[in-house]
Design a protein around this motif. Structure first.
Motif, PDB file in Angstrom:
ATOM      1  N   LEU A  56       0.756  -0.756  -0.157  1.00 41.00           N
ATOM      2  CA  LEU A  56       0.095  -0.212   0.184  1.00 41.00           C
ATOM      3  C   LEU A  56       0.965   1.212  -0.170  1.00 41.00           C
ATOM      4  N   TYR A  57       1.670   1.602   1.001  1.00 45.75           N
ATOM      5  CA  TYR A  57       2.568   2.903   0.911  1.00 45.75           C
ATOM      6  C   TYR A  57       3.736   2.442  -0.051  1.00 45.75           C
ATOM      7  N   GLY A  58       4.210   1.617  -0.626  1.00 50.01           N
ATOM      8  CA  GLY A  58       4.856   1.372  -2.077  1.00 50.01           C
ATOM      9  C   GLY A  58       4.125   2.664  -3.443  1.00 50.01           C
ATOM     10  N   ALA A  59       2.978   1.609  -3.196  1.00 50.28           N
ATOM     11  CA  ALA A  59       1.399   2.512  -4.191  1.00 50.28           C
ATOM     12  C   ALA A  59       1.761   3.952  -3.790  1.00 50.28           C
ATOM     13  N   LEU A  60       1.200   4.252  -2.514  1.00 56.52           N
ATOM     14  CA  LEU A  60       1.417   5.227  -2.558  1.00 56.52           C
ATOM     15  C   LEU A  60       2.084   6.447  -3.011  1.00 56.52           C
ATOM     16  N   LYS A  61       3.741   5.911  -2.587  1.00 53.02           N
ATOM     17  CA  LYS A  61       4.270   6.686  -2.062  1.00 53.02           C
ATOM     18  C   LYS A  61       5.028   7.379  -3.815  1.00 53.02           C
ATOM     19  N   ARG A  62       4.513   6.206  -4.901  1.00 59.15           N
ATOM     20  CA  ARG A  62       4.743   6.239  -6.297  1.00 59.15           C
ATOM     21  C   ARG A  62       3.988   7.316  -6.475  1.00 59.15           C
ATOM     22  N   LEU A  63       2.003   6.683  -6.378  1.00 63.48           N
ATOM     23  CA  LEU A  63       1.103   7.846  -7.097  1.00 63.48           C
ATOM     24  C   LEU A  63       0.794  10.075  -6.087  1.00 63.48           C
ATOM     25  N   LEU A  64       1.327   9.701  -4.836  1.00 59.69           N
ATOM     26  CA  LEU A  64       2.188  10.778  -4.543  1.00 59.69           C
ATOM     27  C   LEU A  64       3.331  11.661  -5.625  1.00 59.69           C
ATOM     28  N   TYR A  84      -5.169  10.816   2.545  1.00 60.96           N
ATOM     29  CA  TYR A  84      -5.184  11.404   1.232  1.00 60.96           C
ATOM     30  C   TYR A  84      -6.037  11.549   0.119  1.00 60.96           C
ATOM     31  N   ARG A  85      -6.175  12.181  -1.126  1.00 64.23           N
ATOM     32  CA  ARG A  85      -7.532  12.486  -1.869  1.00 64.23           C
ATOM     33  C   ARG A  85      -7.086  11.981  -3.046  1.00 64.23           C
ATOM     34  N   LEU A  86      -7.698  11.648  -3.928  1.00 67.14           N
ATOM     35  CA  LEU A  86      -7.286  11.730  -5.670  1.00 67.14           C
ATOM     36  C   LEU A  86      -7.257  13.065  -5.599  1.00 67.14           C
ATOM     37  N   ALA A  87      -6.499  13.381  -6.712  1.00 71.27           N
ATOM     38  CA  ALA A  87      -5.995  14.944  -7.365  1.00 71.27           C
ATOM     39  C   ALA A  87      -7.006  14.812  -9.044  1.00 71.27           C
ATOM     40  N   GLU A  88      -6.324  15.793  -9.342  1.00 76.68           N
ATOM     41  CA  GLU A  88      -6.679  16.086 -10.658  1.00 76.68           C
ATOM     42  C   GLU A  88      -6.275  14.954 -11.727  1.00 76.68           C
ATOM     43  N   ALA A  89      -4.846  14.321 -11.746  1.00 71.52           N
ATOM     44  CA  ALA A  89      -4.092  14.235 -12.465  1.00 71.52           C
ATOM     45  C   ALA A  89      -4.692  12.864 -12.504  1.00 71.52           C
ATOM     46  N   GLY A  90      -4.766  12.221 -10.938  1.00 72.52           N
ATOM     47  CA  GLY A  90      -6.107  10.893 -10.657  1.00 72.52           C
ATOM     48  C   GLY A  90      -6.787  10.428 -11.175  1.00 72.52           C
ATOM     49  N   HIS A  91      -7.354  11.703 -11.643  1.00 75.13           N
ATOM     50  CA  HIS A  91      -9.178  11.912 -11.730  1.00 75.13           C
ATOM     51  C   HIS A  91      -8.930  11.607 -13.474  1.00 75.13           C
ATOM     52  N   THR A  92      -8.333  12.454 -13.784  1.00 77.28           N
ATOM     53  CA  THR A  92      -7.910  11.831 -15.113  1.00 77.28           C
ATOM     54  C   THR A  92      -7.487  10.354 -15.682  1.00 77.28           C
ATOM     55  N   VAL A  93      -6.552  10.097 -14.980  1.00 76.54           N
ATOM     56  CA  VAL A  93      -6.096   8.553 -15.831  1.00 76.54           C
ATOM     57  C   VAL A  93      -7.607   7.469 -14.747  1.00 76.54           C
TER      58      VAL A  93
ATOM     59  N   GLN B  14      16.221   5.972   3.624  1.00 79.12           N
ATOM     60  CA  GLN B  14      16.291   7.162   4.621  1.00 79.12           C
ATOM     61  C   GLN B  14      14.545   7.268   4.959  1.00 79.12           C
ATOM     62  N   GLU B  15      14.950   8.123   3.281  1.00 77.66           N
ATOM     63  CA  GLU B  15      13.825   8.819   2.611  1.00 77.66           C
ATOM     64  C   GLU B  15      12.364   8.420   2.293  1.00 77.66           C
ATOM     65  N   PHE B  16      12.161   7.104   2.662  1.00 77.19           N
ATOM     66  CA  PHE B  16      10.794   6.650   2.655  1.00 77.19           C
ATOM     67  C   PHE B  16      10.581   6.697   4.447  1.00 77.19           C
ATOM     68  N   ARG B  17      11.190   5.852   4.799  1.00 77.74           N
ATOM     69  CA  ARG B  17      11.062   6.063   6.232  1.00 77.74           C
ATOM     70  C   ARG B  17      10.567   7.354   7.363  1.00 77.74           C
ATOM     71  N   ALA B  18      11.463   8.729   6.087  1.00 81.70           N
ATOM     72  CA  ALA B  18      10.726   9.660   6.457  1.00 81.70           C
ATOM     73  C   ALA B  18       9.303  10.142   6.880  1.00 81.70           C
ATOM     74  N   GLN B  19       8.943   9.764   5.736  1.00 81.40           N
ATOM     75  CA  GLN B  19       8.045  10.095   4.541  1.00 81.40           C
ATOM     76  C   GLN B  19       6.713   9.406   5.529  1.00 81.40           C
ATOM     77  N   PHE B  20       7.392   7.401   5.531  1.00 80.14           N
ATOM     78  CA  PHE B  20       6.038   6.822   6.260  1.00 80.14           C
ATOM     79  C   PHE B  20       6.037   5.944   7.448  1.00 80.14           C
ATOM     80  N   GLN B  21       6.469   5.705   8.036  1.00 78.94           N
ATOM     81  CA  GLN B  21       7.602   4.729   9.264  1.00 78.94           C
ATOM     82  C   GLN B  21       6.421   4.480   9.774  1.00 78.94           C
ATOM     83  N   SER B  22       6.392   6.171  10.835  1.00 83.24           N
ATOM     84  CA  SER B  22       5.022   6.769  11.434  1.00 83.24           C
ATOM     85  C   SER B  22       3.763   6.008  11.288  1.00 83.24           C
ATOM     86  N   GLU B  23       3.211   6.387  10.176  1.00 79.17           N
ATOM     87  CA  GLU B  23       2.217   5.526   9.363  1.00 79.17           C
ATOM     88  C   GLU B  23       2.314   4.408   8.733  1.00 79.17           C
TER      89      GLU B  23
END
Lengths: 118, 257
Positions: A56-64, A84-93, B14-23
């Protein structure tokens, strides 16, 4: 012209994976935090897709980073419960992806119907 | 399980952890709480699912580190020259000890090797910056402490086996040393001068095969050449990096301690 542009965008944009698509669908309804997305994706797919937290968070990072989704600014959420919410680009996709799936479904249905008639 | 997940999380960049670890830990804890109402097998399956997801995520995130980000990590190289010298000396000495382990029992190299990795870790952390790339440091430490000596031990045994099969006398020189192998009926008499390491292999027929390595006082001491070469490389690296620094931005300078 708009039609051409849309087709161009569809040709350029990579098709999102099933889990990514489900996350976008989940966020299309309302802004959600990570745990709520997990549960909603599971419910949406009727238990067929169960995302792990790492996925989930790998995907969220890429989406962000692709700016398909965005954090809800000013939310009084703690650091461990960001929304998190859908952005304009995400809505288009998402719209393009749904149209593509509709086209495939239409073609598949017509071919199946032709096979049954034959 | 949360402690285990927390440990796995440390393997993320480290960058990933800083952004998402606690969440992520919050979500993992919520999932864990959900699983409490399930049976033992379901709880195990859920744990395996989460662990696999985290491991795959770690691999994916580590692979996604782009060359630009790698370059930015390299650009953070900062340390006084004294620390760099210590780092290079430790590294070259450990390599040197590893080479000697081919001809002497591995335990000999482990004794000084036990001190050197400590110095090496301290200097590495200072060079790379505290807390940076701890996983890499840990892997390298394991390699020098365990991988290298035991790997050499295996190669040493293999080498001994080959010598037993083909017991021939030989001798060869290289810059800074000499290797001699000799069939004898008693203990091998040590030649004088230089550094000596010897090992005797007993054969089934009662004779022994002595293998010795002797450093030559007259030859160039390659132990000194290795650090000198590495220091030269380090200087070149710094100079090149300084010339690549964008205009208007301070180039990474060496802070004197």
């Amino acid at each position: 012209m708009r039609h051409v542009d849309q087709r161009h965008i569809e040709a350029q944009a990579p098709s999102p994976s099933e889990s990514t698509l489900l996350i976008l669908v989940s966020l299309a309804a309302e802004p959600r935090h990570g745990y709520a997305i997990l549960k909603d994706v599971e419910q949406l797919s009727e238990g067929r897709v169960v995302l792990s937290t790492g996925t989930l968070y790998g995907a969220l990072k890429r989406l962000l980073s692709d700016k398909w989704i965005e954090e809800v600014a000013g939310a009084a959420a703690a650091r461990d419960r960001r929304t998190y919410r859908l952005a304009e680009a995400g809505h288009t996709v998402l719209v393009h992806e749904i149209n593509r799936m509709k086209r495939y479904a239409r073609v598949a249905s017509s071919r199946l119907a032709a096979e049954v008639r034959a | 399980m949360i402690s285990f997940y927390r440990f796995l999380m440390r393997l993320y960049p480290q960058e990933f952890r800083a952004q998402f670890q606690s969440e992520m830990l919050h979500v993992l804890a919520a999932n864990e709480a959900d699983a409490q109402h399930q049976g033992f097998v379901d709880r195990c399956l859920a744990a395996i699912h989460e662990t696999a997801g985290l491991l795959l995520g770690i691999l994916r995130e580590r692979r996604s580190i782009t060359p630009a980000r790698r370059e930015s990590r390299i650009s953070s190289l900062r340390a006084p020259m004294a620390v760099l010298a210590l780092y290079i000396l430790c590294t070259s000495t450990m390599v040197d000890l590893g080479i000697h382990a081919l001809f002497s029992p591995v335990s000999y190299t482990l004794i000084p090797g036990g001190i050197l990795p400590g110095l090496w870790i301290v200097s590495s952390q200072r060079i790379l910056g505290a807390g940076r790339n701890r996983l890499g440091l840990f892997a390298l430490t394991l390699f020098f402490w365990l991988g290298l000596p035991f790997g050499l031990r295996i190669s040493e045994k293999h080498y001994q086996a080959r010598l037993r099969e083909n017991p021939v006398e030989f001798s060869f020189r290289y810059p800074g040393g000499e290797v001699q192998a000799k069939m004898v009926n008693s203990a091998f008499g040590r030649p004088q001068g230089g550094w000596i390491a010897s090992e005797t292999i007993s054969l089934a027929d009662g004779r022994s095969l002595s293998l010795s390595m002797r450093s030559d006082n007259n030859a160039p001491p390659y132990r000194i050449l290795i650090p000198a070469f590495l220091m030269g490389l380090c200087f070149l690296w710094r100079r090149r990096h300084a010339s690549l620094a964008p205009a208007g931005q301070p180039s990474p300078t060496v802070h004197s301690s």
